[in-house]
Design a protein around this motif. Structure first.
Motif, PDB file in Angstrom:
ATOM      1  N   LYS A  53      18.028 -43.237  15.375  1.00 56.84           N
ATOM      2  CA  LYS A  53      18.168 -43.358  13.930  1.00 56.84           C
ATOM      3  C   LYS A  53      18.173 -41.991  13.246  1.00 56.84           C
ATOM      4  O   LYS A  53      18.791 -41.799  12.199  1.00 56.84           O
ATOM      5  CB  LYS A  53      17.028 -44.204  13.357  1.00 56.84           C
ATOM      6  CG  LYS A  53      17.127 -45.678  13.683  1.00 56.84           C
ATOM      7  CD  LYS A  53      15.911 -46.438  13.150  1.00 56.84           C
ATOM      8  CE  LYS A  53      15.949 -47.905  13.562  1.00 56.84           C
ATOM      9  NZ  LYS A  53      14.724 -48.621  13.124  1.00 56.84           N
ATOM     10  N   HIS A  54      17.498 -41.018  13.874  1.00 59.65           N
ATOM     11  CA  HIS A  54      17.393 -39.684  13.282  1.00 59.65           C
ATOM     12  C   HIS A  54      18.514 -38.744  13.736  1.00 59.65           C
ATOM     13  O   HIS A  54      18.888 -37.833  12.996  1.00 59.65           O
ATOM     14  CB  HIS A  54      16.039 -39.054  13.634  1.00 59.65           C
ATOM     15  CG  HIS A  54      14.877 -39.659  12.902  1.00 59.65           C
ATOM     16  ND1 HIS A  54      14.237 -40.801  13.352  1.00 59.65           N
ATOM     17  CD2 HIS A  54      14.254 -39.298  11.745  1.00 59.65           C
ATOM     18  CE1 HIS A  54      13.256 -41.106  12.519  1.00 59.65           C
ATOM     19  NE2 HIS A  54      13.245 -40.221  11.537  1.00 59.65           N
ATOM     20  N   ILE A  55      19.021 -38.914  14.961  1.00 64.25           N
ATOM     21  CA  ILE A  55      19.930 -37.889  15.494  1.00 64.25           C
ATOM     22  C   ILE A  55      21.405 -38.274  15.458  1.00 64.25           C
ATOM     23  O   ILE A  55      22.264 -37.397  15.473  1.00 64.25           O
ATOM     24  CB  ILE A  55      19.539 -37.467  16.931  1.00 64.25           C
ATOM     25  CG1 ILE A  55      19.790 -38.589  17.944  1.00 64.25           C
ATOM     26  CG2 ILE A  55      18.081 -37.004  16.973  1.00 64.25           C
ATOM     27  CD1 ILE A  55      19.596 -38.149  19.398  1.00 64.25           C
ATOM     28  N   VAL A  56      21.747 -39.573  15.433  1.00 60.11           N
ATOM     29  CA  VAL A  56      23.167 -39.951  15.371  1.00 60.11           C
ATOM     30  C   VAL A  56      23.690 -39.617  13.976  1.00 60.11           C
ATOM     31  O   VAL A  56      23.129 -40.064  12.974  1.00 60.11           O
ATOM     32  CB  VAL A  56      23.366 -41.448  15.668  1.00 60.11           C
ATOM     33  CG1 VAL A  56      24.832 -41.837  15.472  1.00 60.11           C
ATOM     34  CG2 VAL A  56      22.911 -41.783  17.082  1.00 60.11           C
ATOM     35  N   PRO A  57      24.749 -38.807  13.876  1.00 58.15           N
ATOM     36  CA  PRO A  57      25.269 -38.415  12.555  1.00 58.15           C
ATOM     37  C   PRO A  57      25.710 -39.618  11.724  1.00 58.15           C
ATOM     38  O   PRO A  57      26.175 -40.629  12.273  1.00 58.15           O
ATOM     39  CB  PRO A  57      26.472 -37.521  12.892  1.00 58.15           C
ATOM     40  CG  PRO A  57      26.273 -37.105  14.307  1.00 58.15           C
ATOM     41  CD  PRO A  57      25.526 -38.210  14.968  1.00 58.15           C
ATOM     42  N   VAL A  58      25.584 -39.499  10.426  1.00 57.64           N
ATOM     43  CA  VAL A  58      25.939 -40.594   9.516  1.00 57.64           C
ATOM     44  C   VAL A  58      27.383 -41.036   9.726  1.00 57.64           C
ATOM     45  O   VAL A  58      27.687 -42.230   9.776  1.00 57.64           O
ATOM     46  CB  VAL A  58      25.709 -40.166   8.044  1.00 57.64           C
ATOM     47  CG1 VAL A  58      26.211 -41.245   7.091  1.00 57.64           C
ATOM     48  CG2 VAL A  58      24.230 -39.878   7.798  1.00 57.64           C
ATOM     49  N   HIS A  59      28.293 -40.051   9.876  1.00 58.08           N
ATOM     50  CA  HIS A  59      29.715 -40.395   9.987  1.00 58.08           C
ATOM     51  C   HIS A  59      30.042 -41.140  11.278  1.00 58.08           C
ATOM     52  O   HIS A  59      31.101 -41.752  11.394  1.00 58.08           O
ATOM     53  CB  HIS A  59      30.568 -39.122   9.897  1.00 58.08           C
ATOM     54  CG  HIS A  59      30.507 -38.260  11.125  1.00 58.08           C
ATOM     55  ND1 HIS A  59      29.589 -37.242  11.281  1.00 58.08           N
ATOM     56  CD2 HIS A  59      31.247 -38.270  12.268  1.00 58.08           C
ATOM     57  CE1 HIS A  59      29.760 -36.660  12.451  1.00 58.08           C
ATOM     58  NE2 HIS A  59      30.762 -37.264  13.066  1.00 58.08           N
ATOM     59  N   ALA A  60      29.120 -41.089  12.259  1.00 58.99           N
ATOM     60  CA  ALA A  60      29.413 -41.678  13.561  1.00 58.99           C
ATOM     61  C   ALA A  60      28.724 -43.018  13.779  1.00 58.99           C
ATOM     62  O   ALA A  60      28.947 -43.668  14.798  1.00 58.99           O
ATOM     63  CB  ALA A  60      28.988 -40.703  14.661  1.00 58.99           C
ATOM     64  N   ASP A  71      29.654 -39.576  21.503  1.00 61.13           N
ATOM     65  CA  ASP A  71      29.416 -38.144  21.686  1.00 61.13           C
ATOM     66  C   ASP A  71      29.221 -37.510  20.321  1.00 61.13           C
ATOM     67  O   ASP A  71      29.944 -37.828  19.381  1.00 61.13           O
ATOM     68  CB  ASP A  71      30.621 -37.460  22.356  1.00 61.13           C
ATOM     69  CG  ASP A  71      30.773 -37.865  23.804  1.00 61.13           C
ATOM     70  OD1 ASP A  71      29.820 -37.685  24.565  1.00 61.13           O
ATOM     71  OD2 ASP A  71      31.847 -38.363  24.169  1.00 61.13           O
ATOM     72  N   PHE A  72      28.270 -36.600  20.222  1.00 58.86           N
ATOM     73  CA  PHE A  72      28.108 -35.840  18.988  1.00 58.86           C
ATOM     74  C   PHE A  72      27.313 -34.577  19.291  1.00 58.86           C
ATOM     75  O   PHE A  72      26.765 -34.416  20.390  1.00 58.86           O
ATOM     76  CB  PHE A  72      27.402 -36.666  17.896  1.00 58.86           C
ATOM     77  CG  PHE A  72      26.042 -37.185  18.285  1.00 58.86           C
ATOM     78  CD1 PHE A  72      24.898 -36.451  18.022  1.00 58.86           C
ATOM     79  CD2 PHE A  72      25.920 -38.425  18.904  1.00 58.86           C
ATOM     80  CE1 PHE A  72      23.643 -36.932  18.381  1.00 58.86           C
ATOM     81  CE2 PHE A  72      24.667 -38.919  19.269  1.00 58.86           C
ATOM     82  CZ  PHE A  72      23.524 -38.162  19.003  1.00 58.86           C
TER      83      PHE A  72
END
Length: 362
Positions: A53-60, A71-72
């Motif tokens: 919830k903290h590390i996956v980027p909003v756009h992804a 991947d990010f």
């Protein structure tokens, strides 16, 4: 999140290249190619879900919900940048992270042959950096771009998934575009790239016929295109590109490739005697001989052209491994384990050289 941040910081401090996290299993670091567990609480499903919830980027996030893997690039202030892949296994999420050094290593630091500088300085054409996963392709590409950035006034546009090394303008002007954040897809980004007045285009990976067709079009119009490819040797890379296309298209594409290809650099990571790693590098340069072989569909003779093309800057894996052994940087045993032809290399160690390249080329 505090535990997650401590894991990342500990990995960087220990010199790890990768971090592996999954539910109810020890956290694993890869250090000098060895997988080593660290002492910390076993990750739970709830803990991993909270981290994501903290590390996956909003756009992804929408794409992640749909695909269940993504991947990010994740940046932890004060620690560093990580190329991150999240995926499912046994119905729960797992995380694989690769630490990306902030400073782009120089050619001497990476142990790359000087001829690669000359390749990077080419005014136009396609340069492919090939190899298996984890062999340092992205780092070599970054070193080539940084060399250009330090010495030439060029406009460089990159297309990456995700962005790894972050460049700062020096002599050159550099724009970095990330798939999903700055452009929808590789095909979309490549389509519009030529309208952005680039001198040099870097595409993180050649994945399909659309990508390579766009790359050849750019090279045809005077641009230098840098990219990576998943193959095990330089000669095989030409055939791999042709495999992107339908059989009835390959004759036309092969002739285009013969005109636009500049070089193929293929890497294998080798353990050194001091406990570190260095790339063994195979280099194919599109000389008139190589161009003719590609045009005539004599791809099986490309290894011979590499073997006999040392005066043009070419070398095969055996030749470079022999140099590394003679320089005292790599053991004979390690070199033989990474050689394309171990029997021939073992004979080379004894001073016996049976080159068939000239005979094959005729």
């Amino acid at each position: 999140m505090e535990l997650f941040k401590k894991i990342c910081a500990a990995a960087v401090e220990a010199g790890a290249s990768d971090i592996h996290i999954k539910v109810d299993a020890p956290v694993i670091l890869r250090i000098n190619r060895q997988l080593l567990p660290i002492e910390c609480p076993l990750p739970t499903e709830e803990w991993i879900d909270d981290v994501l919830k903290h590390i996956v980027p909003v756009h992804a996030r929408a794409r992640f919900e749909e695909d269940r893997e993504i991947d990010f690039s994740y940046h932890l202030p004060g620690v560093g940048r990580f190329r991150t892949n999240v995926y499912q296994q046994r119905g729960t999420f797992a995380i694989a992270m690769r630490y990306v050094k902030t400073k782009v290593p120089s050619f001497p630091e990476l142990g790359l042959p000087e001829v690669i500088k000359r390749i990077a300085e080419a005014p136009r054409g396609i340069v492919l950096v090939a190899g298996t996963t984890g062999c340092g392709k992205s780092t070599t590409l970054a070193a080539m771009i940084e060399h250009i950035n330090e010495n030439f006034k060029k406009h460089i546009v990159t297309l990456e998934d995700p962005i790894e090394y972050v460049f700062e303008d020096n002599q050159s002007v550099i724009e970095q575009r990330e798939i999903g954040l700055d452009t929808k897809a590789f095909a979309t980004g490549l389509k519009h790239m030529l309208r952005q007045d680039p001198d040099i285009i870097m595409v993180g990976e050649m994945r399909d016929a659309t990508s390579f067709t766009a790359a050849m079009s750019a090279a045809d119009t005077g641009h230098l295109v840098l990219s990576t490819l998943h193959t095990t040797n330089a000669a095989q890379s030409v055939g791999r590109v042709l495999d992107f296309f339908k059989p009835e298209e390959r004759d036309t594409i092969r002739r285009q490739l013969a005109s636009t290809l500049k070089a193929v650099i293929c890497q294998r990571m080798v353990n050194t005697v001091d406990g570190k790693m260095t790339p063994a590098v195979e280099i194919l340069i599109n000389t008139p001989t190589v161009k003719k072989l590609i045009e005539e569909d004599r791809l099986e003779t490309l290894p011979a052209a590499i073997e006999t093309g040392t005066e043009d800057g070419m070398q095969n894996f055996n030749q470079h491994l022999l140099q590394l052994v003679q320089a005292g940087r790599v053991t004979e045993k390690e070199a033989l384990s990474k050689a394309s032809n171990p029997q021939a290399l073992e004979m080379n160690f004894r001073g016996i050289f049976l080159s068939t390249g000239h005979r094959i080329l005729g």
